[in-house]
Scaffold this motif. Structure first.
Motif, PDB file in Angstrom:
ATOM      1  N   THR A 325       0.852  -1.460  -0.076  1.00  0.00           N
ATOM      2  CA  THR A 325       0.251  -0.371   0.311  1.00  0.00           C
ATOM      3  C   THR A 325       0.727   1.485  -0.109  1.00  0.00           C
ATOM      4  O   THR A 325       1.656   1.263   0.616  1.00  0.00           O
ATOM      5  N   LYS A 326       0.491   1.971  -1.060  1.00  0.00           N
ATOM      6  CA  LYS A 326       1.273   3.957  -1.287  1.00  0.00           C
ATOM      7  C   LYS A 326       0.509   4.525   0.061  1.00  0.00           C
ATOM      8  O   LYS A 326      -0.849   4.789  -0.307  1.00  0.00           O
ATOM      9  N   ILE A 327       1.311   5.061   0.715  1.00  0.00           N
ATOM     10  CA  ILE A 327       0.638   6.404   1.425  1.00  0.00           C
ATOM     11  C   ILE A 327       1.861   7.394   1.844  1.00  0.00           C
ATOM     12  O   ILE A 327       2.229   7.076   1.874  1.00  0.00           O
ATOM     13  N   ASP A 342       0.051  -3.818   6.892  1.00  0.00           N
ATOM     14  CA  ASP A 342       1.584  -3.784   7.298  1.00  0.00           C
ATOM     15  C   ASP A 342       2.387  -3.675   6.066  1.00  0.00           C
ATOM     16  O   ASP A 342       3.511  -3.454   6.663  1.00  0.00           O
ATOM     17  N   CYS A 343       1.940  -3.823   4.657  1.00  0.00           N
ATOM     18  CA  CYS A 343       3.776  -3.318   4.248  1.00  0.00           C
ATOM     19  C   CYS A 343       2.863  -1.683   3.466  1.00  0.00           C
ATOM     20  O   CYS A 343       2.124  -2.130   2.390  1.00  0.00           O
ATOM     21  N   VAL A 344       3.462  -1.240   4.000  1.00  0.00           N
ATOM     22  CA  VAL A 344       3.740   0.361   4.077  1.00  0.00           C
ATOM     23  C   VAL A 344       4.749   0.995   2.517  1.00  0.00           C
ATOM     24  O   VAL A 344       5.616   0.860   3.766  1.00  0.00           O
ATOM     25  N   VAL A 345       4.404   1.768   1.821  1.00  0.00           N
ATOM     26  CA  VAL A 345       5.760   2.747   1.108  1.00  0.00           C
ATOM     27  C   VAL A 345       5.022   3.753   1.162  1.00  0.00           C
ATOM     28  O   VAL A 345       4.216   4.128   0.962  1.00  0.00           O
ATOM     29  N   SER A 346       5.514   4.664   0.962  1.00  0.00           N
ATOM     30  CA  SER A 346       5.355   6.201   1.525  1.00  0.00           C
ATOM     31  C   SER A 346       6.665   7.162   0.856  1.00  0.00           C
ATOM     32  O   SER A 346       8.191   7.164   0.748  1.00  0.00           O
ATOM     33  N   PRO A 347       6.791   7.660  -1.109  1.00  0.00           N
ATOM     34  CA  PRO A 347       7.743   8.270  -1.886  1.00  0.00           C
ATOM     35  C   PRO A 347       7.940   9.356  -0.631  1.00  0.00           C
ATOM     36  O   PRO A 347       9.683   9.984  -0.496  1.00  0.00           O
ATOM     37  N   LYS A 348       7.542   9.987  -0.158  1.00  0.00           N
ATOM     38  CA  LYS A 348       7.899  11.310   1.377  1.00  0.00           C
ATOM     39  C   LYS A 348       9.142  10.617   1.755  1.00  0.00           C
ATOM     40  O   LYS A 348       9.652  11.331   2.293  1.00  0.00           O
ATOM     41  N   ASP A 349       8.596   9.868   2.754  1.00  0.00           N
ATOM     42  CA  ASP A 349       8.890   9.579   3.620  1.00  0.00           C
ATOM     43  C   ASP A 349      11.427   8.755   3.344  1.00  0.00           C
ATOM     44  O   ASP A 349      12.065   8.999   3.556  1.00  0.00           O
ATOM     45  N   LEU A 350      10.631   8.201   1.523  1.00  0.00           N
ATOM     46  CA  LEU A 350      11.573   7.866   1.037  1.00  0.00           C
ATOM     47  C   LEU A 350      12.448   8.720   0.923  1.00  0.00           C
ATOM     48  O   LEU A 350      14.386   8.502   1.094  1.00  0.00           O
ATOM     49  N   CYS A 351      12.096  10.080   0.239  1.00  0.00           N
ATOM     50  CA  CYS A 351      12.341  11.072  -0.194  1.00  0.00           C
ATOM     51  C   CYS A 351      13.594  11.815   1.337  1.00  0.00           C
ATOM     52  O   CYS A 351      14.229  12.414   0.826  1.00  0.00           O
TER      53      CYS A 351
END
Length: 454
Positions: A325-327, A342-351
């Motif tokens: 899930t992207k949030i 429980d398996c989440v990705v966040s472009p903002k956090d990676l950046c």
């Protein structure tokens, strides 16, 4: 350090929060007065209203006297122009967010002309993260260090696990693989454990291992590992395009659902080996008819967190093997875990992680600068990679003789390509890649900061 952030959107505001916590002097430039007012009231930052690519605005923000300018507006062209102007004014370091794949692919040729020290593409980074998770779908997260030789992976301890009730001292006897449990989340409690810590059902484990040992670890733990051959992507964003490209190259069948007809045509032209469907990916009838229950993995990549969450919850309800899930709003992550997301990705956090690593590397003093930075356990723990210099204290001393700051753990040492999961008899030598686990609030910027006597 004095840092100017141009753009107070999702990435800009998240950076302001993180960097102000690390006691940097932050100035935010934006053309939205209301957004600036909110940032000024909630954060200890200065704000400047106006166009960040305008000379008078950058002068008003004292860019010429700043250590770093980060251009994170929604327009690549504005970001690049901001960096060119900042370097002309005398700002020593510049970072630009560049999302267009046409621009990003040629930046290495033009980096000097643009005055760029770093370019970040959150969409590309997110697609890479999802691809890696689909390679080992049993893991909830995978963070890479030492040029991919070392990883920290996240998994949940099930009731039937061989580790349920085991002490960490006995870990090698049980799994027969040299790994290190570097952090554990139990309920709301976060622990950086020692050897006497006992694992229990429901614990979320963060395990350091050599990348070559990950498959052996899964087999030793008795975790069922299914190869992902079919992926359903909901939403035709840039992330979806990058991800589909990666998966097709890896031989995975890709089906992508997008509601915008023009975007479907564009994706179909650029992804001829993928199946592109013009439909509403949040419609239950569409999901059922396209075989959501039978697909190996679903990745929700629409522009709306709420939509992504609802689709993911439905996929979990149907028993889909892997759901990602992207949030963007990660502040509710504890609630999401309770609902099975429980398996989440966040472009903002990676950046933000990439930029925070660069900022800390700028402050390097003697022991070795930050090479990689990943936040674990809902941002409460940091995993940092350093390269040890000849000036680092305690070189060559056995680790059992070295006093580390409380809550600090050396997770791995990579020496001439060989990965060492350290015990008390190991030591750090010059040029070693060292991965350190530490509480996030400590904000380690230099490898020498981990020692009590530094």
């Amino acid at each position: 350090m004095r840092i100017v952030i141009v753009g107070d959107g999702k990435v800009g505001s998240a950076l302001a929060v993180q960097l102000s916590k690390e006691n940097h002097d932050i100035v935010i430039i934006d053309s939205n007065k209301m957004v600036l007012q909110e940032s000024e009231q909630s954060l200890d930052v200065n704000v400047v209203y106006g166009n960040g690519a305008a000379l008078k605005v950058q002068k008003q923000a004292n860019v010429d006297a700043s250590d770093l300018l980060i251009a994170a507006t929604s327009a690549d062209e504005i970001n690049l122009l901001c960096c060119i102007l900042a370097r002309k004014l005398g700002c020593a370091h510049t970072i630009a967010r560049v999302r267009n794949p046409d621009y990003f692919g040629q930046l290495f040729l033009l980096q000097e002309e643009f005055g760029l020290n770093m370019a970040i593409n959150p969409e590309r980074a997110t697609a890479n993260e999802i691809s890696r998770l689909l390679q080992f779908p049993s893991f909830l997260k995978r963070e890479a260090f030492a040029r991919g030789r070392v990883e920290i992976v996240e998994l949940v301890l099930k009731s039937d696990s061989v580790l349920n009730g085991a002490r960490l001292l006995d870990l090698y006897k049980i799994v027969k693989v040299k790994v290190l449990v570097c952090a554990v989340k139990r309920g709301s409690q976060v622990v950086i454990p020692d050897g006497n810590f006992t694992l229990l059902e429901g614990d979320r484990l963060y395990v350091t291992a050599s990348t070559s040992d990950l498959a052996r670890l899964i087999r030793s733990l008795g975790i069922a590992q299914k190869k992902v051959r079919d992926v359903l992507i909901i939403g035709g964003s840039r992330i979806a395009f990058y991800l589909a490209e990666d998966l097709i190259k890896a031989g995975v069948n890709v089906k992508l659902i997008e509601i915008d007809e023009n975007r479907c045509i564009e994706l179909a032209e650029n992804l001829p080996k993928a199946t592109i469907l013009h439909a509403d990916g949040s419609d239950r009838f569409v999901l059922d008819s396209e075989g959501l229950a039978q697909t190996d993995a679903v990745v929700t990549l629409t522009d709306f967190d709420e939509q992504n969450l609802i689709i993911s919850m439905y996929a979990n309800f149907l028993g889909t093997y892997k759901v990602i899930t992207k949030i963007n709003r990660t502040e509710f992550s504890e609630v999401l875990n309770e609902k099975g997301i429980d398996c989440v990705v966040s472009p903002k956090d990676l950046c933000c992680n990439d930029i925070a690593r660069y900022v800390r590397a700028m402050g390097n003093r003697k022991g070795g600068s930050v090479q990689a930075l990943h936040r674990l356990v809902e941002d409460q723990v940091e995993a940092l990679e350093f390269t040890a210099t000849k000036q680092l204290p305690h070189l060559g001393e056995p680790l059992y003789q070295v006093a580390l700051k409380p809550g600090t753990l050396i997770a791995s040492i990579t020496r001439r390509g060989k990965v060492i999961i350290p015990s008390g008899g190991d030591c750090i030598e010059p040029h070693d890649n060292v991965v350190v686990i530490s509480p996030a609030e400590r904000g380690i910027a230099d490898l020498s900061d981990i020692f009590i006597d530094d």
